[in-house]
Design an enzyme around this catalytic site. Structure first.
Site, PDB file in Angstrom:
ATOM      1  CB  SER A 138      -0.866  -0.001   1.264  1.00 40.68           C
ATOM      2  OG  SER A 138      -1.439   1.272   1.460  1.00 40.68           O
ATOM      3  CE1 TYR A 151      -3.646  -2.319   4.841  1.00 43.73           C
ATOM      4  CE2 TYR A 151      -3.131  -0.029   4.327  1.00 43.73           C
ATOM      5  CZ  TYR A 151      -3.523  -1.290   3.915  1.00 43.73           C
ATOM      6  OH  TYR A 151      -3.761  -1.534   2.584  1.00 43.73           O
ATOM      7  CE  LYS A 155      -1.133  -3.960   2.919  1.00 42.62           C
ATOM      8  NZ  LYS A 155      -1.301  -5.278   2.295  1.00 42.62           N
TER       9      LYS A 155
HETATM   10  P1  NAD Z   1     -10.518  -7.206   0.165  1.00 43.41           P
HETATM   11  O1  NAD Z   1     -10.977  -7.149   1.569  1.00 43.41           O
HETATM   12  O2  NAD Z   1     -11.523  -7.401  -0.906  1.00 43.41           O
HETATM   13  O3  NAD Z   1      -9.371  -8.287  -0.016  1.00 43.41           O
HETATM   14  C1  NAD Z   1      -8.637  -8.797   1.024  1.00 43.41           C
HETATM   15  C2  NAD Z   1      -8.608 -10.301   0.876  1.00 43.41           C
HETATM   16  O4  NAD Z   1      -7.800 -10.831   1.934  1.00 43.41           O
HETATM   17  C3  NAD Z   1      -9.999 -10.926   0.988  1.00 43.41           C
HETATM   18  O5  NAD Z   1     -10.251 -11.764  -0.133  1.00 43.41           O
HETATM   19  C4  NAD Z   1      -9.932 -11.750   2.264  1.00 43.41           C
HETATM   20  O6  NAD Z   1     -10.635 -12.970   2.204  1.00 43.41           O
HETATM   21  C5  NAD Z   1      -8.427 -12.001   2.390  1.00 43.41           C
HETATM   22  N1  NAD Z   1      -8.116 -12.270   3.790  1.00 43.41           N
HETATM   23  C6  NAD Z   1      -8.302 -11.463   4.852  1.00 43.41           C
HETATM   24  N2  NAD Z   1      -7.996 -12.129   5.989  1.00 43.41           N
HETATM   25  C7  NAD Z   1      -7.638 -13.381   5.631  1.00 43.41           C
HETATM   26  C8  NAD Z   1      -7.226 -14.541   6.342  1.00 43.41           C
HETATM   27  N3  NAD Z   1      -7.161 -14.576   7.667  1.00 43.41           N
HETATM   28  N4  NAD Z   1      -6.937 -15.648   5.636  1.00 43.41           N
HETATM   29  C9  NAD Z   1      -7.015 -15.649   4.294  1.00 43.41           C
HETATM   30  N5  NAD Z   1      -7.386 -14.597   3.556  1.00 43.41           N
HETATM   31  C10 NAD Z   1      -7.690 -13.473   4.224  1.00 43.41           C
HETATM   32  O7  NAD Z   1      -9.736  -5.830  -0.070  1.00 43.41           O
HETATM   33  P2  NAD Z   1      -8.891  -5.287  -1.299  1.00 43.41           P
HETATM   34  O8  NAD Z   1      -9.085  -3.827  -1.265  1.00 43.41           O
HETATM   35  O9  NAD Z   1      -9.175  -6.040  -2.534  1.00 43.41           O
HETATM   36  O10 NAD Z   1      -7.394  -5.561  -0.777  1.00 43.41           O
HETATM   37  C11 NAD Z   1      -6.489  -6.455  -1.396  1.00 43.41           C
HETATM   38  C12 NAD Z   1      -5.072  -6.027  -1.023  1.00 43.41           C
HETATM   39  O11 NAD Z   1      -4.829  -4.717  -1.544  1.00 43.41           O
HETATM   40  C13 NAD Z   1      -4.830  -5.935   0.478  1.00 43.41           C
HETATM   41  O12 NAD Z   1      -3.543  -6.438   0.786  1.00 43.41           O
HETATM   42  C14 NAD Z   1      -4.904  -4.445   0.754  1.00 43.41           C
HETATM   43  O13 NAD Z   1      -4.140  -4.075   1.875  1.00 43.41           O
HETATM   44  C15 NAD Z   1      -4.326  -3.889  -0.533  1.00 43.41           C
HETATM   45  N6  NAD Z   1      -4.700  -2.512  -0.829  1.00 43.41           N
HETATM   46  C16 NAD Z   1      -5.994  -2.177  -1.102  1.00 43.41           C
HETATM   47  C17 NAD Z   1      -6.302  -0.842  -1.408  1.00 43.41           C
HETATM   48  C18 NAD Z   1      -7.700  -0.400  -1.748  1.00 43.41           C
HETATM   49  O14 NAD Z   1      -7.947   0.818  -1.900  1.00 43.41           O
HETATM   50  N7  NAD Z   1      -8.667  -1.291  -1.913  1.00 43.41           N
HETATM   51  C19 NAD Z   1      -5.296   0.124  -1.402  1.00 43.41           C
HETATM   52  C20 NAD Z   1      -3.994  -0.257  -1.118  1.00 43.41           C
HETATM   53  C21 NAD Z   1      -3.707  -1.572  -0.839  1.00 43.41           C
END
Ligand code: NAD
Length: 250
Positions: A138, A151, A155
């Site tokens: 992130s 967080y 990260k």
């Molecule tokens: P999301 O919540 O849809 O995806 C997160 C995934 O992690 C989910 O599918 C969930 O099942 C899985 N997860 C969580 N805990 C778990 C566990 N204990 N065991 C197995 N799987 C687990 O959110 P997203 O926004 O798609 O995020 C995906 C990645 O992108 C993350 O690492 C997040 O930090 C990063 N990210 C997202 C954004 C954003 O704006 N959406 C920005 C920067 C970084």
């Protein structure tokens, strides 16, 4: 080419798994609790002519990780690509952060990514595959937004971890890179918030999940053969700016 994407039943991971399938990868689609999203993605990937399996594992429990990799190897073959996408996006002010939140984000975003990367690299080394590991970090790993002390810390640890993997795995031809997204439009529920964030995003938009998936495709490809140990920020310039003082409580 064979890929495993963690947390691929939802959001960014779902788009990555789908784009990999469209790009000719056989894909292991990992999920945690509900199989619905993962099964749907597998179906879409199979329609494109690639193989796909859904694999369940609670990544907060390290003991579930090795079995997941064994199953992928048995059913699809040795991996060319692991995408460490699963993560917990929970915020809390520093003074209100408790140990449970700290441990949960640590276990999924750092510890699971570490041991999943190790399993993937062991498979690649065993089969002589010059593969690639990509982590979804992130822009919070370097910019200091409010209420994300855990967080952001985890990260940042993830970015550093990928650099260590890059240097130790280089002798096997395995590359390790990190993508640091900013705001990403993963679904309708967050659309209302978009415009309230534009004042701190130079390009005044959020990235799409497809753009993050395209970045994965690029980093995994031969076009990125000279890129390892890199963190590619995909945040519309957000980490170049700072936020208003009142957001930090002063
Ligand atoms: P999301 O919540 O849809 O995806 C997160 C995934 O992690 C989910 O599918 C969930 O099942 C899985 N997860 C969580 N805990 C778990 C566990 N204990 N065991 C197995 N799987 C687990 O959110 P997203 O926004 O798609 O995020 C995906 C990645 O992108 C993350 O690492 C997040 O930090 C990063 N990210 C997202 C954004 C954003 O704006 N959406 C920005 C920067 C970084």
């Amino acid at each position: 080419m064979i890929a495993l994407v963690t947390g691929a039943g939802t959001g960014i991971g779902k788009a990555i798994a789908l784009k990999l399938g469209e790009s000719g990868y056989d894909v292991a689609v990992h999920y945690n609790s509900s199989s619905q999203g993962a099964d749907e993605i597998c179906e879409q990937i199979r329609k494109k002519g690639q193989r796909a399996i859904s694999v369940k594992a609670d990544l907060s429990d390290t003991s579930s990780i090795a079995g997941m990799f064994d199953r992928v190897e048995e059913e699809l073959g040795a991996l060319d690509l692991l995408v460490n996408n699963a993560g917990i996006t929970k915020t809390a002010p520093f003074l209100e952060t408790d140990e449970n939140l700290f441990d949960l984000i640590y276990k999924v975003d750092v510890k699971a990514a570490y041991f999943a990367s190790q399993c993937a690299c062991k498979q690649m080394v065993k089969h002589g595959k010059k593969g690639s590991i990509i982590a979804i970090s992130s822009n919070h790993s370097k910019a200091h937004f409010a209420n994300v002390s855990v967080y952001g810390t985890m990260k940042a640890a993830l970015n550093k971890m990928m650099e260590h993997i890059a240097i130790e795995m280089a002798k096997y031809g395995i590359r390790a890179n990190t993508i640091a997204p900013g705001w990403v439009d993963t679904g309708a529920s967050r659309l209302d918030e978009k415009e309230t964030t534009y004042y701190k995003i130079p390009l005044k938009k959020w990235a799409t999940v497809e753009e993050i998936a395209d970045t994965v495709i690029f980093l995994a490809s031969d076009s990125a053969a000279s890129i390892t140990g890199a963190t590619l920020t995909v945040d519309n310039g957000a980490s170049l700016m700072c936020d208003k003082g009142e957001k930090y409580g002063f």
